[in-house]
Design a protein around this motif. Structure first.
Motif, PDB file in Angstrom:
ATOM      1  N   SER A   1       0.817  -1.209   0.000  1.00 47.93           N
ATOM      2  CA  SER A   1       0.000   0.000   0.000  1.00 47.93           C
ATOM      3  C   SER A   1       0.851   1.259   0.000  1.00 47.93           C
ATOM      4  N   ASP A   2       0.192   2.385  -0.245  1.00 48.14           N
ATOM      5  CA  ASP A   2       0.776   3.682   0.057  1.00 48.14           C
ATOM      6  C   ASP A   2       0.797   3.844   1.575  1.00 48.14           C
ATOM      7  N   ILE A   3       1.349   4.957   2.051  1.00 45.01           N
ATOM      8  CA  ILE A   3       1.325   5.228   3.491  1.00 45.01           C
ATOM      9  C   ILE A   3      -0.122   5.300   3.955  1.00 45.01           C
ATOM     10  N   THR A   4      -0.448   4.540   4.989  1.00 49.94           N
ATOM     11  CA  THR A   4      -1.797   4.508   5.529  1.00 49.94           C
ATOM     12  C   THR A   4      -1.727   4.595   7.057  1.00 49.94           C
ATOM     13  N   ARG A   5      -2.856   4.573   7.713  1.00 47.53           N
ATOM     14  CA  ARG A   5      -2.899   4.732   9.167  1.00 47.53           C
ATOM     15  C   ARG A   5      -3.877   3.714   9.736  1.00 47.53           C
TER      16      ARG A   5
ATOM     17  N   VAL B   1      -1.006   4.175  14.299  1.00 46.32           N
ATOM     18  CA  VAL B   1       0.288   3.939  13.651  1.00 46.32           C
ATOM     19  C   VAL B   1       0.156   4.185  12.156  1.00 46.32           C
ATOM     20  N   GLY B   2       1.102   4.945  11.600  1.00 45.13           N
ATOM     21  CA  GLY B   2       1.188   5.117  10.165  1.00 45.13           C
ATOM     22  C   GLY B   2       2.213   4.150   9.596  1.00 45.13           C
ATOM     23  N   GLY B   3       1.986   3.701   8.380  1.00 44.09           N
ATOM     24  CA  GLY B   3       2.937   2.777   7.773  1.00 44.09           C
ATOM     25  C   GLY B   3       2.406   2.238   6.457  1.00 44.09           C
ATOM     26  N   ILE B   4       3.033   1.194   5.960  1.00 42.45           N
ATOM     27  CA  ILE B   4       2.578   0.547   4.738  1.00 42.45           C
ATOM     28  C   ILE B   4       2.060  -0.844   5.067  1.00 42.45           C
ATOM     29  N   LEU B   5       0.992  -1.237   4.383  1.00 39.84           N
ATOM     30  CA  LEU B   5       0.404  -2.554   4.550  1.00 39.84           C
ATOM     31  C   LEU B   5       0.893  -3.471   3.442  1.00 39.84           C
TER      32      LEU B   5
ATOM     33  N   GLY C   1       6.287  13.587  -7.315  1.00 40.58           N
ATOM     34  CA  GLY C   1       7.256  14.409  -6.599  1.00 40.58           C
ATOM     35  C   GLY C   1       6.857  14.775  -5.189  1.00 40.58           C
ATOM     36  N   ALA C   2       5.669  14.378  -4.756  1.00 39.44           N
ATOM     37  CA  ALA C   2       5.212  14.709  -3.405  1.00 39.44           C
ATOM     38  C   ALA C   2       5.986  13.907  -2.369  1.00 39.44           C
ATOM     39  N   LEU C   3       6.281  14.528  -1.228  1.00 39.43           N
ATOM     40  CA  LEU C   3       6.976  13.834  -0.151  1.00 39.43           C
ATOM     41  C   LEU C   3       6.092  12.755   0.447  1.00 39.43           C
ATOM     42  N   VAL C   4       6.620  11.546   0.533  1.00 39.80           N
ATOM     43  CA  VAL C   4       5.924  10.432   1.166  1.00 39.80           C
ATOM     44  C   VAL C   4       6.448  10.230   2.577  1.00 39.80           C
ATOM     45  N   LEU C   5       7.760  10.304   2.742  1.00 38.35           N
ATOM     46  CA  LEU C   5       8.387  10.053   4.042  1.00 38.35           C
ATOM     47  C   LEU C   5       9.704  10.797   4.108  1.00 38.35           C
ATOM     48  N   HIS C   6       9.965  11.417   5.255  1.00 33.33           N
ATOM     49  CA  HIS C   6      11.233  12.118   5.442  1.00 33.33           C
ATOM     50  C   HIS C   6      11.631  12.044   6.904  1.00 33.33           C
ATOM     51  N   ALA C   7      12.933  12.130   7.161  1.00 33.83           N
ATOM     52  CA  ALA C   7      13.465  11.942   8.510  1.00 33.83           C
ATOM     53  C   ALA C   7      13.813  13.267   9.184  1.00 33.83           C
ATOM     54  N   LYS C   8      13.647  14.377   8.502  1.00 33.66           N
ATOM     55  CA  LYS C   8      13.916  15.682   9.087  1.00 33.66           C
ATOM     56  C   LYS C   8      12.878  16.668   8.578  1.00 33.66           C
ATOM     57  N   SER C   9      12.788  17.806   9.249  1.00 33.51           N
ATOM     58  CA  SER C   9      11.853  18.834   8.820  1.00 33.51           C
ATOM     59  C   SER C   9      12.252  19.350   7.442  1.00 33.51           C
ATOM     60  N   MET C  10      11.282  19.446   6.552  1.00 34.23           N
ATOM     61  CA  MET C  10      11.548  19.867   5.184  1.00 34.23           C
ATOM     62  C   MET C  10      10.862  21.206   4.921  1.00 34.23           C
ATOM     63  N   ASN C  11      11.467  22.017   4.054  1.00 34.56           N
ATOM     64  CA  ASN C  11      10.872  23.309   3.719  1.00 34.56           C
ATOM     65  C   ASN C  11      10.115  23.270   2.401  1.00 34.56           C
ATOM     66  N   PHE C  12       9.765  22.064   1.940  1.00 36.27           N
ATOM     67  CA  PHE C  12       8.955  21.920   0.740  1.00 36.27           C
ATOM     68  C   PHE C  12       8.139  20.633   0.845  1.00 36.27           C
TER      69      PHE C  12
ATOM     70  N   TYR D   1      19.163   9.762  -6.697  1.00 36.22           N
ATOM     71  CA  TYR D   1      17.822   9.179  -6.603  1.00 36.22           C
ATOM     72  C   TYR D   1      17.863   7.726  -7.039  1.00 36.22           C
ATOM     73  N   CYS D   2      17.028   6.928  -6.372  1.00 37.29           N
ATOM     74  CA  CYS D   2      17.021   5.478  -6.588  1.00 37.29           C
ATOM     75  C   CYS D   2      15.595   4.961  -6.420  1.00 37.29           C
ATOM     76  N   PRO D   3      15.049   4.222  -7.391  1.00 42.38           N
ATOM     77  CA  PRO D   3      13.689   3.689  -7.257  1.00 42.38           C
ATOM     78  C   PRO D   3      13.605   2.651  -6.153  1.00 42.38           C
ATOM     79  N   LEU D   4      12.487   2.683  -5.420  1.00 36.89           N
ATOM     80  CA  LEU D   4      12.273   1.695  -4.368  1.00 36.89           C
ATOM     81  C   LEU D   4      11.753   0.367  -4.909  1.00 36.89           C
ATOM     82  N   GLY D   5      11.127   0.408  -6.084  1.00 35.61           N
ATOM     83  CA  GLY D   5      10.561  -0.820  -6.620  1.00 35.61           C
ATOM     84  C   GLY D   5       9.163  -1.117  -6.117  1.00 35.61           C
ATOM     85  N   LEU D   6       8.530  -0.150  -5.431  1.00 33.98           N
ATOM     86  CA  LEU D   6       7.154  -0.328  -5.001  1.00 33.98           C
ATOM     87  C   LEU D   6       6.425   1.006  -5.110  1.00 33.98           C
ATOM     88  N   ASN D   7       5.192   0.940  -5.586  1.00 37.09           N
ATOM     89  CA  ASN D   7       4.313   2.111  -5.670  1.00 37.09           C
ATOM     90  C   ASN D   7       4.931   3.278  -6.437  1.00 37.09           C
ATOM     91  N   ASN D   8       5.899   3.020  -7.288  1.00 35.15           N
ATOM     92  CA  ASN D   8       6.582   4.078  -8.041  1.00 35.15           C
ATOM     93  C   ASN D   8       7.236   5.120  -7.128  1.00 35.15           C
TER      94      ASN D   8
END
Length: 233
Positions: free
Chosen positions: A55-59, A67-71, A115-126, A172-179
């Protein structure tokens, strides 16, 4: 006994939970106090159609937390009509994004195909990588169009650019899931020989042409089915 074993497996592999559902759509897992009816869920229906679903990120809401995550759902290939269902939290995914930060100078994040942010480990300004890159100055030989074309084709690569006078690289590197794509950004003056490794081994999240979300899911996948199909492919 079966759910207790799956709970132990989930703990060892850092899943939020792993459960098993029969053809009636009742999911048995110690994460929920009672069997959960998932018969109407897309991930269960995909597994019943003998497809692997990511799945995409879900809750999900549990008794004491959300909990948020992927199924992840995979059919059990024994003809029993059962499915294994698991959840990997964004916390675990985020740990991987923090694994290589170039002494705090670099950072990594996951984007979707738009191009939308799905997951990030620090505060982003975009919120959108492509919109952000519209405001930088690309070095000779690199363009936003070329960057987007690579990501659309799900191929890895890099761009060199300047932002407010700071020269940077973005790998940049493809994850191989959900584009989805992992992007790692680092100032040019702190790049070391590790960047060659980073572009191909961006934590266990990315492992070339047969990449799935983590080695732990590869284990779940390997004992449950053969072949690889993900949502949207």
């Amino acid at each position: 006994e079966q759910t207790a074993y799956l709970e132990e497996m989930a703990r060892e592999l850092d899943f939020e939970y792993i459960g098993i559902a029969g053809a009636d759509g009742l999911l048995f897992t110690t994460a929920f106090p009672e069997p959960k009816d998932i018969s109407g869920e897309v991930y269960f229906q995909a597994a019943m159609d003998n497809r692997i679903y990511i799945s995409d990120i879900t809750r999900q809401i549990f008794n004491d937390r959300a909990v948020g995550g992927i199924l992840l759902a995979v059919p059990v290939p024994d003809g029993s009509g059962q499915a294994l269902v698991a959840m990997l939290s964004t916390v675990e995914l985020g740990k991987n994004l923090q694994a290589d930060s170039f002494g705090g100078e670099g950072y990594s994040y996951i984007i979707d195909k738009e191009g939308a942010l799905v997951l990030h480990a620090k505060s982003m300004n975009f919120n959108n990588f492509y919109q952000y890159m519209q405001n930088v100055e690309f070095d000779q030989g690199f363009t936003l169009e070329g960057l987007r074309a690579d990501i659309d084709r799900q191929t890895e690569g890099m761009v060199s650019y300047s932002e407010l006078g700071v020269e940077k690289y973005a790998y940049y590197c493809p994850l191989g899931l959900n584009n989805w794509t992992v992007v790692s950004t680092v100032p040019r003056d702190v790049v070391t020989e590790r960047t060659a490794v980073l572009s191909r081994n961006m934590v266990p999240l990315c492992s070339g042409s047969s990449c799935v979300s983590r080695p732990s899911f590869f284990y779940l996948y390997s004992v449950s089915a053969s072949g690889k199909q993900t949502q949207g492919q």
